[in-house]
Write an enzyme that holds these catalytic residues in place. Structure first.
Site, PDB file in Angstrom:
ATOM      1  N   GLY A 124       0.824  -1.208   0.000  1.00  0.00           N
ATOM      2  CA  GLY A 124       0.000   0.000   0.000  1.00  0.00           C
ATOM      3  C   GLY A 124       0.857   1.256   0.000  1.00  0.00           C
ATOM      4  O   GLY A 124       1.048   1.884   1.034  1.00  0.00           O
ATOM      5  N   SER A 126       1.187   3.625  -3.323  1.00  0.00           N
ATOM      6  CA  SER A 126       0.621   4.662  -4.195  1.00  0.00           C
ATOM      7  C   SER A 126      -0.762   5.099  -3.729  1.00  0.00           C
ATOM      8  O   SER A 126      -1.510   4.316  -3.136  1.00  0.00           O
ATOM      9  CB  SER A 126       0.503   4.139  -5.636  1.00  0.00           C
ATOM     10  OG  SER A 126       1.758   3.797  -6.128  1.00  0.00           O
ATOM     11  N   GLU A 241      12.412  -3.806  -5.545  1.00  0.00           N
ATOM     12  CA  GLU A 241      11.408  -4.039  -6.574  1.00  0.00           C
ATOM     13  C   GLU A 241      12.101  -4.340  -7.903  1.00  0.00           C
ATOM     14  O   GLU A 241      12.929  -3.572  -8.365  1.00  0.00           O
ATOM     15  CB  GLU A 241      10.511  -2.799  -6.693  1.00  0.00           C
ATOM     16  CG  GLU A 241       9.235  -3.063  -7.451  1.00  0.00           C
ATOM     17  CD  GLU A 241       8.187  -1.975  -7.205  1.00  0.00           C
ATOM     18  OE1 GLU A 241       8.519  -0.960  -6.595  1.00  0.00           O
ATOM     19  OE2 GLU A 241       7.041  -2.175  -7.643  1.00  0.00           O
TER      20      GLU A 241
END
Lengths: 380, 362
Positions: A124, A126, A241
């Site tokens: 959570g 963006s 990421e």
């Protein structure tokens, strides 16, 4: 320079290939629920074989794989057309973030559930008004006795409807400077006050969700890092990421290009010089992506962090993948645009590639500012 | 797995950069380019020979340094970076062609002299006995002409070829038209080894020079857009400018990845060389032309003047990109190789695909 795998790396690859061949999950079933269950089962099989968290240290249930072995793992998964494990966000982002910023208790509590896929994770970060400018996020965390109450809205949340835990960044100090007032929480997705609404994409599928939070309870022990240190913790997550995924994405692209080449040969299209040229161009770009990813990996092994190449691979991949799907539609003709054709899905899905995980525009900014050292508007 | 230059290779890179910074500034490039005869700096050529770089990737048995194609590519990139006017590149291309495509006897005859710069050689692609633009053909002793899958070595003094100097848009290098006399008098010698291997090695060297041109154009651009101010700010702060500079980096680094791999493969995994060389030449031709063109654009009006130095890079990139097969030809070759590889993976589909995967221009 030596671009061959060592004996140990080859042994790792061969063992993995043998294992995948014996345990391949088969084709993806129809339907979102069935597909997710299939990926959970796949992760449990991987975990059973000791392959679920290859890059994690053994004390956390991983295999302690080197960077090269992790790259091989992702390459082999893509080559065998096996899916990523269901808890990919926990494995790739959540676990590594806890290893850096979590307490011993948090690591002990959360890491096993990530590997076993008993607890699925989502992210959570963006918000509708905080996309590329993540630090502008507005979701509020208000301090109450023993914990926090969180209110706000998140978006692009993959797996939210399957998740037990959400890596949540919220504003815990409205008075502090933009990057300073943030805290990183683990939010229990079973708490009341959370509404998950699937977000339908241009493909028609709903991979992502919107998340509406209304006074959601988070206990103090679920703060990761320190209160007010959320930006630094979030950066750890963001750095992880796609770090390993690039190798898998490259191989998936190669598989797609080989299929496209076979389709072009079968239709006699390779005799058309313009077709041959565009196909050759894509194969070239795909190979340069692979090579540049390995250069980045070498830099990371040597200097402990990715070199300038690291910023380039996601940009190269997303651009090439879009070009590949566009050429596919052109070569195969109108039937590629029927919704039962896989190419129509690939074409539409690829539009997201240059947006998700950092838009190409943001990547260009990063390259310009951090690699080339160019000034930033408004800060000169 | 270690995809980086070794310390020794970095040392060669540093040595070359230091030498060329001192001896091949844009002022000296300009001096050659603006001189009527385009006379190269003989002392610099002697220095390159003294460092052993004329024969850096020629085996010791033929009098060279015995290093690999990667070391050669490192030097070629630096000479491209400096846009140095020199016979070094044409001689290196021909030497690698002979090394790959010559018989043992031919290597023994030709390479020792090329390795120490006692004689020089060059290479050109011919059609019907005419090669329009052959670099340094007016000074080379040996001219290797490639036509219809054959490479023929001509002795420039043997009377079998006519050499007419030609002006090109790149005044930093001398070019000539080479015509084989129809009479057959003083005919050259056929290289009787595998031509493809020789051409592939030469293409990698040329691609390395192109990457050096792109690298220099990028560096000039980054410096300029930080210094040039408009609307009260360095123009490099505008994303229309900075994003194009980022694109320059993407293409330059991509080409470098392709070249390093191809140069490594040439010696370590020769079976991967055809595909890798085609990719290296195509990627470097793109990078060389796009990045130098972007440099002119991002320099604005100044970039379009003869006074600024970016045009030397742009012009040489155009010529380099056109030599030994265009980017389009190499792309088509990559596609044919990909189709052949797919066939090999699925046997019985077509036995002709491999044969058809040859080069279009040879």
């Amino acid at each position: 320079m030596d671009l061959t795998f060592s004996d140990a790396e080859r042994a790792f690859r061969d063992e993995l290939r043998g294992w995948i061949a014996a345990n391949h999950p088969g084709a993806e079933p129809e339907g979102e629920e069935a597909s997710f269950a299939w990926r959970v089962a796949w992760q449990r099989a991987l975990a059973g074989g000791g392959w679920a968290a290859v890059s994690w240290p053994p004390e956390y249930g991983g295999r302690g794989a080197t960077l090269v072995e992790s790259a091989i793992f992702n390459e082999e998964l893509a080559r065998a057309r096996a899916p990523q494990p269901a808890n990919v966000l926990g494995l790739l982002l959540g676990g590594p973030t806890l290893m850096v910023h979590g307490s011993d208790e948090q690591r002990e509590r959360f890491l096993p559930g990530i590997v076993s896929a008993d607890e699925i994770w989502c992210q959570g970060f963006s918000e509708p008004d905080a996309g590329s400018d993540l630090a502008a996020l507005k979701t509020r965390a208000v301090k109450v006795d023993g914990g926090w109450r969180v209110t706000g809205q998140k978006v692009w949340t993959s797996f939210a409807h399957h998740a037990t835990w959400c890596m949540l960044v919220a504003r815990s100090d409205a008075e502090a400077a933009k990057h300073k007032g943030l805290t990183y929480f683990l939010m229990d997705m079973r708490e009341p006050g959370i509404t998950v609404r699937p977000l339908r994409q241009i493909t028609g599928a709903a991979e992502f969700n919107e998340l509406f939070l209304e006074e959601v309870w988070i206990p103090d022990e679920n703060v990761i890092g320190a209160v007010g240190n959320g930006w630094a913790v979030a950066l750890t997550t963001l750095m992880n990421e796609r770090a390993g995924l690039a190798f898998g994405l490259q191989v998936a692209l190669k598989v797609l290009l080989d299929e496209l080449t076979a389709a072009a040969v079968a239709r006699g299209l390779l005799d058309d010089p313009s077709v041959a040229e565009r196909l050759g161009d894509l194969h070239m770009r795909c190979e340069i992506l692979r090579l540049t990813a390995y250069r980045g990996l070498t830099a990371q092994m040597k200097y402990g962090q990715p070199g300038p190449e690291g910023s380039l691979t996601k940009w190269m991949w997303s651009d090439t993948n879009q070009r590949a799907t566009e050429l596919a539609v052109e070569l195969i003709g109108p039937e590629a645009l029927a919704t039962d054709s896989r190419w129509s899905f690939e074409l539409l899905r690829a539009r997201g590639n240059t947006i998700e995980g950092g838009t190409t525009e943001i990547l260009r900014n990063i390259v310009a500012e951090r690699v080339l050292g160019l000034p930033r508007l408004g800060r000169t | 797995m270690n995809f980086d230059l070794t310390d020794d290779q970095r040392e060669i890179q540093r040595t070359a950069r230091a030498l060329l910074t001192a001896r091949s500034s844009f002022a000296s490039v300009r001096a050659v380019a603006e001189s009527p005869a385009r006379t190269y700096d003989t002392a610099l050529w002697e220095e390159l020979i003294g460092l052993g770089w004329a024969g850096i990737a020629i085996p010791e048995t033929y009098g060279g340094q015995g290093l690999g194609l990667l070391e050669l590519a490192v030097v070629a990139e630096q000479l491209g970076w400096a846009a140095t006017p020199s016979r070094w590149l044409s001689n290196a291309l021909a030497a690698q062609l002979v090394l790959g495509a010559g018989s043992e006897r031919q290597r023994e005859q030709l390479l020792p002299e090329l390795a120490v710069g006692r004689e020089t050689a060059t290479v050109g692609i011919a059609r019907d006995g005419v090669a329009e633009l052959v670099p340094d053909a007016d000074s080379a002793r040996w001219i290797v002409l490639v036509e219809r899958g054959q490479a023929i070595v001509h002795d420039a003094r043997g009377g079998g070829v006519a050499i007419e100097p030609r002006e090109t848009i790149d005044p930093t290098r001398r070019y000539a038209r080479v015509t084989v006399h129809a009479s057959g008098a003083g005919a050259g010698r056929l290289l009787d080894g595998p031509l493809e291997a020789g051409l592939d090695r030469a293409e990698v060297v040329l691609a390395a020079e192109l990457t050096g041109l792109a690298q220099r154009a990028l560096e000039l651009t980054v410096a300029y857009v930080q210094e040039r101010r408009q609307f009260g700010t360095p123009i490099g702060a505008f994303q229309a400018v900075s994003h194009r500079a980022a694109q320059q980096l993407l293409e330059t680094e991509g080409a470098r990845s392709a070249i390093w791999f191809a140069a490594w493969a040439a010696d370590a995994e020769p079976e991967a060389l055809p595909r890798a060389a085609a990719m290296a030449k195509a990627a470097a031709a793109d990078a060389g032309r796009h990045v130098t063109a972007a440099a002119i654009q991002l320099h604005g009006g100044i970039g379009f003047t003869w006074e600024a130095d970016v045009h030397w890079l742009y012009k040489r990139a155009q010529l380099d990109a056109a030599l030994l097969g265009s980017a389009s030809e190499h792309r088509r070759r990559i596609a044919r190789l990909a189709a052949a590889a797919a066939d090999a993976a699925a046997p019985g589909v077509s036995a002709d695909a491999e044969a058809a995967a040859g080069r279009g221009h040879a």
